[in-house]
Design an enzyme around this catalytic site. Structure first.
Site, mmCIF file in Angstrom:
data_model
loop_
_atom_site.group_PDB
_atom_site.id
_atom_site.type_symbol
_atom_site.label_atom_id
_atom_site.label_comp_id
_atom_site.label_asym_id
_atom_site.label_seq_id
_atom_site.Cartn_x
_atom_site.Cartn_y
_atom_site.Cartn_z
ATOM 1 N N ALA A 1 0.870 -1.169 0.000
ATOM 2 C CA ALA A 1 0.000 0.000 0.000
ATOM 3 C C ALA A 1 0.913 1.227 0.000
ATOM 4 C CB ALA A 1 -0.886 -0.012 1.234
ATOM 5 N N GLU B 1 4.357 -5.220 7.363
ATOM 6 C CA GLU B 1 3.613 -4.147 8.031
ATOM 7 C C GLU B 1 4.072 -3.878 9.459
ATOM 8 O OE1 GLU B 1 2.301 -6.442 6.092
ATOM 9 O OE2 GLU B 1 0.764 -5.566 4.809
ATOM 10 N N GLY C 1 0.539 -4.991 0.880
ATOM 11 C CA GLY C 1 -0.649 -5.043 0.030
ATOM 12 C C GLY C 1 -0.399 -5.759 -1.300
HETATM 13 N N1 CO8 Z 1 4.554 3.211 -0.838
HETATM 14 C C1 CO8 Z 1 4.910 4.369 -1.415
HETATM 15 N N2 CO8 Z 1 6.015 4.517 -2.187
HETATM 16 C C2 CO8 Z 1 6.792 3.448 -2.346
HETATM 17 C C3 CO8 Z 1 6.477 2.195 -1.772
HETATM 18 C C4 CO8 Z 1 5.290 2.101 -0.982
HETATM 19 N N3 CO8 Z 1 4.876 0.956 -0.426
HETATM 20 N N4 CO8 Z 1 7.442 1.312 -2.100
HETATM 21 C C5 CO8 Z 1 8.323 1.977 -2.857
HETATM 22 N N5 CO8 Z 1 7.944 3.259 -3.024
HETATM 23 C C6 CO8 Z 1 8.612 4.316 -3.777
HETATM 24 C C7 CO8 Z 1 9.823 4.832 -3.026
HETATM 25 O O1 CO8 Z 1 9.455 5.791 -2.065
HETATM 26 C C8 CO8 Z 1 10.646 5.401 -4.160
HETATM 27 O O2 CO8 Z 1 10.103 6.652 -4.504
HETATM 28 P P1 CO8 Z 1 11.096 7.905 -4.822
HETATM 29 O O3 CO8 Z 1 11.871 7.466 -6.013
HETATM 30 O O4 CO8 Z 1 10.155 9.031 -5.107
HETATM 31 O O5 CO8 Z 1 11.943 8.079 -3.618
HETATM 32 C C9 CO8 Z 1 10.360 4.475 -5.315
HETATM 33 O O6 CO8 Z 1 9.143 3.790 -4.981
HETATM 34 C C10 CO8 Z 1 11.445 3.433 -5.520
HETATM 35 O O7 CO8 Z 1 11.624 2.745 -4.286
HETATM 36 P P2 CO8 Z 1 13.062 2.645 -3.552
HETATM 37 O O8 CO8 Z 1 13.940 3.759 -3.943
HETATM 38 O O9 CO8 Z 1 12.809 2.427 -2.090
HETATM 39 O O10 CO8 Z 1 13.603 1.305 -4.221
HETATM 40 P P3 CO8 Z 1 14.637 0.277 -3.583
HETATM 41 O O11 CO8 Z 1 15.053 -0.634 -4.681
HETATM 42 O O12 CO8 Z 1 15.708 0.983 -2.824
HETATM 43 O O13 CO8 Z 1 13.776 -0.567 -2.510
HETATM 44 C C11 CO8 Z 1 11.820 -1.748 -1.717
HETATM 45 C C12 CO8 Z 1 12.693 -1.350 -2.945
HETATM 46 C C13 CO8 Z 1 12.621 -2.723 -0.845
HETATM 47 C C14 CO8 Z 1 10.581 -2.433 -2.250
HETATM 48 C C15 CO8 Z 1 11.471 -0.471 -0.903
HETATM 49 O O14 CO8 Z 1 10.926 0.476 -1.807
HETATM 50 C C16 CO8 Z 1 10.480 -0.709 0.192
HETATM 51 O O15 CO8 Z 1 10.847 -1.229 1.244
HETATM 52 N N6 CO8 Z 1 9.181 -0.331 -0.010
HETATM 53 C C17 CO8 Z 1 8.176 -0.410 0.983
HETATM 54 C C18 CO8 Z 1 7.751 -1.855 1.194
HETATM 55 C C19 CO8 Z 1 6.696 -1.952 2.269
HETATM 56 O O16 CO8 Z 1 6.933 -1.736 3.431
HETATM 57 N N7 CO8 Z 1 5.486 -2.329 1.837
HETATM 58 C C20 CO8 Z 1 4.376 -2.511 2.728
HETATM 59 C C21 CO8 Z 1 3.601 -1.257 2.807
HETATM 60 S S1 CO8 Z 1 2.322 -1.361 4.049
HETATM 61 C C22 CO8 Z 1 1.095 -2.228 3.329
HETATM 62 O O17 CO8 Z 1 1.195 -2.657 2.219
HETATM 63 C C23 CO8 Z 1 -0.119 -2.398 4.163
HETATM 64 C C24 CO8 Z 1 -1.281 -2.952 3.334
HETATM 65 C C25 CO8 Z 1 -2.541 -2.867 4.079
HETATM 66 C C26 CO8 Z 1 -2.902 -1.463 4.423
HETATM 67 C C27 CO8 Z 1 -4.107 -1.434 5.285
HETATM 68 C C28 CO8 Z 1 -4.347 -0.092 5.835
HETATM 69 C C29 CO8 Z 1 -5.390 -0.091 6.880
#
Ligand code: CO8
Length: 261
Positions: A67, A135, A112
């Site tokens: 998400a 999460e 998500g």
């Molecule tokens: N949300 C928003 N932006 C994101 C997300 C995300 N989940 N994942 C990546 N991005 C963005 C980064 O911010 C970055 O943007 P920018 O270039 O503007 O800085 C771009 O995508 C590229 O990402 P990275 O530079 O971080 O790329 P890396 O290769 O260094 O890392 C990863 C890749 C490991 C995937 C890293 O991006 C990461 O850890 N992402 C987050 C993963 C995460 O924690 N996901 C779970 C999110 S919580 C969730 O899904 C809950 C679902 C249910 C919600 C219910 C609510 C009630």
């Protein structure tokens, strides 16, 4: 089909391919994307020309990286609950589409994204795929069904370990624990998903759809109720042309020509 800002949808030979298309955010699911996905599911559910659906992510790196964290960061408790309910209802819609749904997981399937993949019927994954429910690292539990679908798919103990640690697992481990049905080279992902889709399309469409409905319904009720539901859909199929065609073709030692009627 409508036009979408965050999704691509294409139809070819009975296969409808949904691509989550926010590559700048690794296809993270924001509310706008989930609303669009719900609308697209409604359209697909009424489209009898779509026999199988494939869900994938745009670009080389991610299926869906979760998400959208930037849009959740400042949510209040009520907004968080509403966001969870929106995501759950959309993934329920996807899970309950009449057509079989194959996830073609091309990279990160986190949070998500893992929940989206789990709402699909079958997961074909690239060797580069990575799965996690991270999460708890963000101070929340999974909110799009992960606490429910992960244990149903891989068992309570393994699911709790992944849910409590947020550990990322690779494609081989996802296959070993039953999260992935098949692992293929990245360049072969879409063709492998299409080969599977075509195999399903060659079968009697209503029988496939009723089989899906019996499995989905049965997993949410006790065995006796599920078995009784199976008898109903089994009987219903004897009212279809495809049952006559399938059995006649067998007796006549030829390939069946199913019409979906
Ligand atoms: N949300 C928003 N932006 C994101 C997300 C995300 N989940 N994942 C990546 N991005 C963005 C980064 O911010 C970055 O943007 P920018 O270039 O503007 O800085 C771009 O995508 C590229 O990402 P990275 O530079 O971080 O790329 P890396 O290769 O260094 O890392 C990863 C890749 C490991 C995937 C890293 O991006 C990461 O850890 N992402 C987050 C993963 C995460 O924690 N996901 C779970 C999110 S919580 C969730 O899904 C809950 C679902 C249910 C919600 C219910 C609510 C009630």
């Amino acid at each position: 089909m409508g036009e979408y800002d965050n999704l691509l949808f294409e139809k070819e030979n009975g296969i409808g391919t949904i691509t989550i298309n926010r590559p700048q955010a690794l296809n993270a699911l924001n509310p706008a994307t989930m609303i669009e996905l719900g609308q697209l599911c409604d359209e697909i559910s009424q489209d009898t020309t779509v026999k199988v659906v494939i869900v994938t992510g745009s670009g080389e790196k991610a299926f869906v990286a979760g998400a959208d964290i930037s849009e959740m960061q400042l949510m209040s408790a009520v907004e968080g609950r509403n966001w969870g309910k929106l995501g759950q209802s959309v993934l329920n819609k996807l899970e309950n589409l009449p057509q079989p749904v194959i996830a073609a997981v091309n990279g990160f399937a986190l949070g998500g994204g893992c929940e989206l993949a789990m709402a699909c019927d079958i997961r074909i994954v690239s060797e580069k795929a990575k799965f996690a429910q991270p999460e708890v690292s963000l101070g929340i539990p999974p909110g799009f069904g992960g606490t429910q679908r992960l244990p149903r798919l891989i068992g309570k103990g393994r699911a709790k370990e992944l849910l409590f640690t947020g550990d990322i697992i690779d494609a081989a481990e996802a296959y070993r624990v039953g999260l992935a049905n098949k692992v293929v080279a990245p360049g072969e992902l879409m063709s492998a998903a299409k080969v599977l889709a075509e195999k399903i399309i060659s079968k009697a469409p209503l029988a496939v759809q009723l089989t899906k409905s019996a499995v989905n319904h049965g997993l949410n009720v006790d065995l006796e109720t599920g078995i009784a539901y199976e008898a109903e859909v089994f009987g219903l199929c004897f009212a279809t042309s495809d049952q006559k065609e399938g059995m006649t073709a067998f007796v006549e030692k030829r390939k069946p020509d199913f019409t979906g009627k």
